[in-house]
Design an enzyme around this catalytic site. Structure first.
Site, short mmCIF file in Angstrom:
data_model
loop_
_atom_site.label_atom_id
_atom_site.label_comp_id
_atom_site.label_asym_id
_atom_site.label_seq_id
_atom_site.Cartn_x
_atom_site.Cartn_y
_atom_site.Cartn_z
N ASP A 282 3.28 -4.44 7.85
CA ASP A 282 2.07 -3.65 7.68
C ASP A 282 0.90 -4.61 7.88
O ASP A 282 0.56 -5.39 7.00
CB ASP A 282 2.03 -3.03 6.29
CG ASP A 282 0.76 -2.22 6.07
OD1 ASP A 282 -0.14 -2.26 6.95
OD2 ASP A 282 0.65 -1.56 5.03
N HIS B 129 0.86 -1.18 0.00
CA HIS B 129 0.00 0.00 0.00
C HIS B 129 0.90 1.24 0.00
O HIS B 129 2.01 1.20 0.52
CB HIS B 129 -0.85 -0.05 1.28
CG HIS B 129 -1.89 1.01 1.41
ND1 HIS B 129 -1.61 2.27 1.87
CD2 HIS B 129 -3.23 0.97 1.18
CE1 HIS B 129 -2.73 2.98 1.91
NE2 HIS B 129 -3.73 2.22 1.49
N GLN C 204 -4.34 -4.96 7.14
CA GLN C 204 -5.37 -5.88 6.64
C GLN C 204 -5.34 -7.21 7.38
O GLN C 204 -6.13 -8.11 7.07
CB GLN C 204 -5.18 -6.12 5.13
CG GLN C 204 -5.32 -4.90 4.25
CD GLN C 204 -6.75 -4.39 4.13
OE1 GLN C 204 -7.70 -5.08 4.52
NE2 GLN C 204 -6.90 -3.19 3.62
N LYS D 56 -10.32 -0.15 10.18
CA LYS D 56 -10.55 -1.37 9.41
C LYS D 56 -10.90 -2.55 10.31
O LYS D 56 -11.09 -3.67 9.82
CB LYS D 56 -9.29 -1.71 8.59
CG LYS D 56 -8.98 -0.69 7.50
CD LYS D 56 -7.87 -1.17 6.58
CE LYS D 56 -7.14 -0.04 5.90
NZ LYS D 56 -7.84 0.52 4.74
N CYS E 230 -4.72 2.48 -3.59
CA CYS E 230 -3.47 2.98 -3.00
C CYS E 230 -2.35 1.99 -3.18
O CYS E 230 -1.54 1.76 -2.27
CB CYS E 230 -3.65 3.31 -1.52
SG CYS E 230 -4.86 4.59 -1.23
C1 LIG Z 1 -2.27 -2.69 3.62
C2 LIG Z 1 -2.62 -1.32 4.09
N1 LIG Z 1 -1.68 -0.56 4.68
C3 LIG Z 1 -1.94 0.68 5.13
C4 LIG Z 1 -3.19 1.24 4.99
C5 LIG Z 1 -3.39 2.63 5.47
O1 LIG Z 1 -4.33 2.73 6.50
P1 LIG Z 1 -4.81 4.19 6.95
O2 LIG Z 1 -5.39 4.84 5.75
O3 LIG Z 1 -5.81 3.94 7.99
O4 LIG Z 1 -3.60 4.90 7.45
C6 LIG Z 1 -4.20 0.48 4.36
C7 LIG Z 1 -5.57 1.01 4.17
O5 LIG Z 1 -5.86 1.97 3.53
C8 LIG Z 1 -3.90 -0.81 3.89
O6 LIG Z 1 -4.83 -1.55 3.28
#
Ligand SMILES: Cc1ncc(COP(=O)(O)O)c(C=O)c1O
Ligand SMILES: Cc1ncc(COP(=O)(O)O)c(C=O)c1O
Lengths: 409, 160, 409, 160
Positions: free
Chosen positions: C198, C122, C201, C224, C366
């Protein structure tokens, strides 16, 4: 007082007892309580509108995006911003100030450049500059505070000479002092410096017009203005936001990402990396609506009257035992009253008051350099907001007598 | 005042009014450590002079703070003066045991949490004496940090 | 399925209609909906407990502080952290990752040092490293993704050679792929690198034990996992947090401030500058309770079964027209299903599905570098959570036929 | 499908299926600009060749995206080919006017907001023709960005 008399009943938290006494909440400079309208707006958001924003093409996501951007527009109007793109949402005023120090500071300051702040700043307007000093070798200069609790501006020309930035609180969170921001902004500009306003204690209490203030940047925080925790604001002139590099990197703040690099989104989103706090923005929008309905000049008038009553009552009732810091004239200050009670430690004062259901804060109020100026390590602080009334101050005066009973010797 | 008599016992107020061993010691020979309570800005400075035999032959307390932190420091100074370093360590454990009964990890340095010590064993033969008066503090969890501030500072100075 | 059948009714938002159809929410990888228990926990916080934390000596402030630190303890237990001081609250996963890149990165990396990430990251796990590259001249290396949607680890030894950090998603937000984190952490450590996960998910969907994973840092985001927006988590081994310099400067994160400098508070508070998002932490704590009550292995089992059903049903109903990305085997993946439908653009797919009340996301999610690997600029994505059931997937399959009707030519 | 006939008019689907002026032009002599929609990853490249008299004598469209962004770009290319630069600018204003009826500041670059233009005056004599078919997009605010992407990119290339 110009506020409608039913305000207190809008705040469910205030309707409870502590140690057998009805709660008297006098710590709004620390954080404010929330009216039912704000709590309901957030609940309603989660029950009907919640989705991620700027990303979904389905109806629910469109509504969530509208909710976020609608809140931005409300905040923009509340402080008379020229455009909604000047409103950056952060998590609190502290993040806003750090964003500024990182993005504007890293970008526009070099070793030896001076940043001018004052001795009455909150740590949020001190530590980011200390950190920038460590990173970039900037110089930090301090406007002194005089014995009456005002900024001592007699040496300002010298302090501003060659400075790049003047960053000052609009209202002291310890002394209540209202600083002459518009005049300071003019003098900063005359000296070739930009002007930052820490309006964390100002926007909640005084009608705010960023264009009239003439500053370049202004930061404030939602939770002190009836809004939820977890949201803050950085207002900046569009030209500055455009010129500044981004702060945090991730989703939302990009236009394009490849393995080799990325390009940034337009302002304000460039500075809002990751999923934003939409419910909190909605809550802030509802708080802005609530305050606008009351009328910000009524809010200000209410607090001036209540502060005058407090200063009078506490002095009449406790005479020499109580020393209230900050300007003596209610019109020159907000409803933040730091005081010393005899030589009883503020922590003990707060403890005894708590036993009467009265919530005041004891400590350094995140303003340690100011404590050094006052020659103390801590003060007791009673601070007012829309839900306070004279009876709260009478109870404070009563309860201080108990402090006297325990600690006078 | 109803509800506060457990906190503000007469002996505590006495140590607060008339703190024992207040002052400074020359460093060296004495050792010195500072402790802060970021919550309320309290500050304690402990000066400790230990002779060759490991006996604390002098102690002085500086800094300022609330009635609880000041009286706790004063009582501590009395309790450790003339004791061996080893006994002082036992006293720290015993005192923290006294305080940790209702302690939770509510802020500051978290060092109070879950001591998991054998209170009986560690404090064997240790007399808390006047310090027992601070027992009421555990009913006011926020003040536990005040009561333990000087003791954490003592631990620091002993570890140096 | 092992989840109790009444789960859906815990989510008030799901009980509404769009365009005349009951909402089918299939965008939980983007953000999740909130159970009544989480909404109520926040409301209750604001109605009974709200105060600023770590600062007040009155009873209400003690309760608020307990609420914040109690939530920290719940989160720590949920991921099996060794101590609560390893849990840093941020505003979202993106801030967590930026904190890491700033504090650990600035502190421990020098020009030429390599950071290894993967092509399925991401933007939150890409852009901070791009920014660090620009600041420090680090090298960024990429683990490729193979045609089956797995990481291609054949060249990992070379990629890790001399690398300082390996940062990989535990579950892809596009492909659903579950990556072998424990094995990767071991290989990173063998190569002398630290391991970042990370888990944005992953933590919401799979039982998580940071000690078993063996990583050094792990980031995730509240919204999430049934919790409110505005809160994220950085977990790190205490030794790393201790060694890292602070991130943002201001209140809460200091022990002492003078005109000359400051000293930092203990971890985790060193990294939490300013007023924290207490209500959001309380909401996260309630979400953790809710998920723990359901049982995280039941959650996982539910999603494996539902994913299997979805893969089967969509393929049976739409044959060659639909291409579902990512691992074919449900046990190797989460319930995140990106797909292409004929050559209809995902934005159009999502638009048509919305008309049937079905919320799926269309876009690059993203993850633009991954889109480049997949040779597309966008996919449609349906993603599952505890409140989804087979009927939701039947409706998805039905509605895709309408896409076919409009766009087949 | 009920509710979508306003969005997916036959003429729009036709331009989507069979895009006009698709391709590249050599730069120079042509000018080139790229536009992104960060929401959905759509990308439009506009190539423009303008002769000495200020007439757009050739135009080509690259990139990819949804039915709305692609058909809008295709229709735009037809509408501006052979027009003067000045007329193209008027068309941009006219088209944005068509789109901005229900526009709000919902994301992307915000450039759509509050145009405040004199639509009648600016678009005087301009025939939107087929482009009128995109009028239905305003009922789907999220898609306005798709429809205007190529036009913003055109504005960019004209400004270079
Ligand atoms: C794999 C992953 N990492 C990071 C994020 C970033 O999360 P946030 O937008 O809550 O900072 C997301 C979701 O958007 C994600 O799916
Ligand atoms: C003057 C001033 N500035 C900044 C802040 C920081 O606000 P926050 O903690 O919400 O970031 C405060 C309040 O704590 C304040 O009173």
């Amino acid at each position: 007082m110009a506020l409608r008399s039913t305000v207190k009943s809008d705040f469910p938290l205030l309707d409870q007892q502590f140690h057998g006494h009805q709660l008297v909440y006098l710590d709004s400079a620390n954080t404010s309580q929330k009216p039912q309208a704000v709590i309901d707006a957030m609940t309603d958001y989660y029950e009907t509108t919640n989705a991620n924003v700027h990303r979904g093409s389905y109806e629910l996501a469109v509504r969530a995006t509208d909710a976020l951007e609608g809140a931005r527009a409300k905040v923009g109007a509340f402080i008379n911003a020229e455009s909604n793109s000047e409103i950056v949402f952060t998590k609190n005023a502290t993040e806003s100030m750090n964003l500024l120090a990182h993005c504007w500071g890293e970008h526009s300051l070099k070793a030896g450049d001076a940043v001018v702040i004052s001795e009455m700043e909150h740590h949020a307007n001190i530590v980011p500059w200390h950190m920038l000093r460590a990173r970039k070798g900037i110089e930090l200069r301090w406007i002194p505070v005089d014995a009456s609790g005002h900024l001592d501006l007699s040496d300002l020309d010298r302090l501003l000479d060659g400075a790049k930035l003047l960053s000052v609180t609009a209202m002291s969170n310890v002394l209540g002092t209202l600083n002459p921001i518009a005049a300071l902004a003019e003098r900063a500009h005359d000296a070739g410096a930009l002007m930052v306003v820490d309006a964390s204690q100002y926007v909640p209490h005084v009608p705010t017009d960023v264009q009239a203030l003439g500053a370049d940047f202004l930061v404030f925080t939602g939770h002190k203005m009836l809004a939820p925790m977890g949201i803050g604001v950085l207002w900046a002139r569009a030209e500055h936001l455009e010129a500044m590099p981004p702060f945090l990197g991730g989703g939302e703040m990009i236009l394009s990402v490849t393995k080799d690099g990325f390009t940034t989104n337009d302002v304000p989103w460039k500075f809002e990396a990751g999923t934003p706090m939409v419910a909190e923005a909605v809550g802030l929008g509802a708080a802005v609506d609530y305050l606008s309905d009351l009328g910000m000049s009524n809010v200000r008038q209410h607090e001036v009257e209540l502060t005058a009553y407090a200063l009078r009552t506490l002095t009449e009732r406790h005479g020499d035992k109580i020393t209230i810091h900050g300007p003596a004239e209610p019109a020159e200050r907000g409803g933040v009253m730091s005081f010393a009670y005899a030589d009883v430690h503020p922590h003990d004062v707060a403890q005894v008051l708590d036993q009467s259901g009265i919530a005041v804060r004891a400590g350094h109020h995140c303003a340690k350099p100011l404590m050094d100026v006052l020659g103390t390590s801590a003060t007791s602080r009673a601070s007012l907001y829309v839900y306070n009334d004279k009876s709260d101050l009478d109870k404070l005066a009563d309860a201080l007598s108990a402090v006297d009973d325990i600690f006078s010797f | 005042m109803i509800g506060l008599e457990d906190l503000y016992r007469e002996i505590i107020l006495d140590h607060y009014r008339t703190p024992r061993n207040r002052g400074e010691l020359e460093t060296p020979p004495a050792r010195r450590a500072e402790g802060f309570n970021p919550l309320c800005g309290d500050e304690i400075i402990v000066y400790l002079q230990v002779d060759e035999a490991g006996v604390i032959d002098d102690v002085a307390i500086g800094g300022q703070g609330c009635s609880i932190s000041q009286s706790s420091a004063s009582m501590m100074s009395v309790a450790i003066k003339g004791k061996t370093v080893e006994d002082a360590r036992k006293l720290i454990v015993a005192f923290k045991g006294l305080m940790s009964i209702h302690e939770t990890d509510i802020g500051g340095d978290g060092s109070e949490t879950a001591l998991g010590i054998d209170l009986e064993g560690a404090s064997e033969g240790m007399q808390l004496g006047d310090l027992e008066a601070l027992r009421g503090v555990v009913k006011f969890p926020i003040r536990i940090k005040c009561a333990t501030l000087s003791w954490n500072t003592l631990a620091q100075v002993l570890d140096e």
